[in-house]
Design a protein around this motif. Structure first.
Motif, short mmCIF file in Angstrom:
data_model
loop_
_atom_site.label_atom_id
_atom_site.label_comp_id
_atom_site.label_asym_id
_atom_site.label_seq_id
_atom_site.Cartn_x
_atom_site.Cartn_y
_atom_site.Cartn_z
N ILE A 1 130.92 31.57 -6.28
CA ILE A 1 131.51 30.88 -5.14
C ILE A 1 131.82 31.89 -4.04
N LEU A 2 131.20 31.73 -2.88
CA LEU A 2 131.48 32.60 -1.74
C LEU A 2 132.49 31.96 -0.80
N GLN A 3 132.43 30.65 -0.66
CA GLN A 3 133.37 29.90 0.15
C GLN A 3 133.55 28.53 -0.48
N SER A 4 134.67 27.89 -0.20
CA SER A 4 134.88 26.54 -0.72
C SER A 4 135.79 25.76 0.21
N GLN A 5 135.35 24.56 0.58
CA GLN A 5 136.21 23.64 1.32
C GLN A 5 137.05 22.79 0.38
N LEU B 1 140.21 33.37 -4.13
CA LEU B 1 140.38 31.98 -4.57
C LEU B 1 140.56 31.90 -6.09
N GLY B 2 140.53 33.05 -6.76
CA GLY B 2 140.66 33.06 -8.21
C GLY B 2 139.36 32.74 -8.92
N ALA B 3 138.25 32.80 -8.21
CA ALA B 3 136.92 32.59 -8.78
C ALA B 3 136.03 33.74 -8.36
N SER B 4 135.02 34.04 -9.15
CA SER B 4 134.14 35.17 -8.84
C SER B 4 133.13 34.82 -7.75
N PRO B 5 132.99 35.68 -6.72
CA PRO B 5 132.00 35.43 -5.69
C PRO B 5 130.59 35.84 -6.10
N ASP B 6 130.46 36.55 -7.22
CA ASP B 6 129.13 37.04 -7.60
C ASP B 6 128.74 36.72 -9.04
N GLY B 7 129.59 35.99 -9.78
CA GLY B 7 129.21 35.68 -11.15
C GLY B 7 129.94 34.50 -11.73
N GLY B 8 130.35 33.56 -10.89
CA GLY B 8 131.04 32.38 -11.38
C GLY B 8 132.53 32.64 -11.55
N TRP C 1 141.42 27.44 -1.40
CA TRP C 1 140.16 27.16 -0.73
C TRP C 1 140.03 28.08 0.48
N GLY C 2 138.77 28.22 0.98
CA GLY C 2 138.48 29.11 2.10
C GLY C 2 137.45 30.16 1.70
N ASN C 3 137.60 31.38 2.23
CA ASN C 3 136.70 32.48 1.89
C ASN C 3 136.99 33.00 0.49
N ASN C 4 135.97 33.52 -0.17
CA ASN C 4 136.16 34.04 -1.52
C ASN C 4 135.38 35.33 -1.75
N TYR C 5 135.07 36.05 -0.70
CA TYR C 5 134.29 37.28 -0.86
C TYR C 5 135.04 38.34 -1.65
N ALA C 6 136.36 38.29 -1.64
CA ALA C 6 137.14 39.26 -2.42
C ALA C 6 137.70 38.65 -3.69
#
Length: 226
Positions: A112-116, A96-103, A88-93
């Motif tokens: 996901i760009l960020q996640s608490q 978090l193991g999830a895409s910030p621009d396509g799921g 969890w936290g920032n995900n711009y790069a």
């Protein structure tokens, strides 16, 4: 009386998933998170020394149970009993193991760009250790990396490759794109020990030390151009 969360982690304890993760999330931005010992949201369990293969065991009383935590520049990841990972936290790069621009990597969820909320990293399993690195950043200046250590494969890393921080070799040049799908660090063997800094990493693999990433201050141990 208060328990210093970071001190507890340094000593080595397992943490049960509960309301404590809301407090743990503050660590993703480098703050000093604390919780009272009267609350049941964070539970520490004694953890014995390493078994020799990099793995550890703990007597969990809650499910899921956190066995280890790694804090990067703007992300936090937890090793769950059974060898899975949640971040969890920032995900711009994509750290978090999830895409910030396509799921998610398989395209089944929203970007996901960020996640608490801790997000499962679906592409890794059998994990026995975690490391994270990168300077705190936001927006496009996010250079964070997360790596998972297993007993069956070379260390798997994901996130930013801005400074070749993923260590995937010459065929995978540095770029500013997110890389949410874990992939092995080139030339490293199973059981390697990995440490990550702000813009690079080093590993002890098969008795040899190797480093990768940014070398502005010769932090890789070689002269520029050498």
């Amino acid at each position: 009386m208060k328990l210093n969360l970071r001190a507890g982690l340094a000593i080595g304890g397992a943490i049960s998933f509960a309301a404590g993760l809301a407090q743990l999330s503050a660590c993703a931005e480098g703050t000093q998170a604390e919780t009272t010992d009267a609350a049941a949201d964070v539970v520490f369990h004694p953890r014995p020394a390493s078994t020799g293969d990099g793995s550890t065991t703990s007597n969990c009383t809650a499910n899921p149970c956190v066995q280890d935590v790694a804090l990067g520049g703007a992300q936090t990841c937890a090793l769950i009993q059974g060898g899975t990972v949640r971040c969890w936290g920032n995900n711009y790069a994509g750290e978090l193991g999830a895409s910030p621009d396509g799921g998610t990597p398989d395209g089944s969820a929203a970007a996901i760009l960020q996640s608490q909320t801790p997000i499962p990293v679906s592409a890794v399993s059998g994990v026995v250790g975690l490391v994270a690195g990168g300077p705190f950043g936001s927006g496009t200046s996010d250079f964070d990396v997360t790596c998972a250590l297993t007993t069956t494969a070379a260390p798997q890393c994901w996130g930013s490759n801005e400074y070749d921080m993923l260590g995937r070799g010459a065929s995978f040049p540095a770029d500013p794109l997110p890389h949410p799908i874990p992939a092995p660090v080139a030339t490293l063997a199973v059981g390697s020990f990995v440490a990550l800094g702000q813009t690079g990493g080093c590993a002890v693999s098969a008795g040899a030390l190797s480093c990768w990433g940014q070398n502005t201050y010769q932090q890789l141990g070689v002269l520029d151009g050498g």
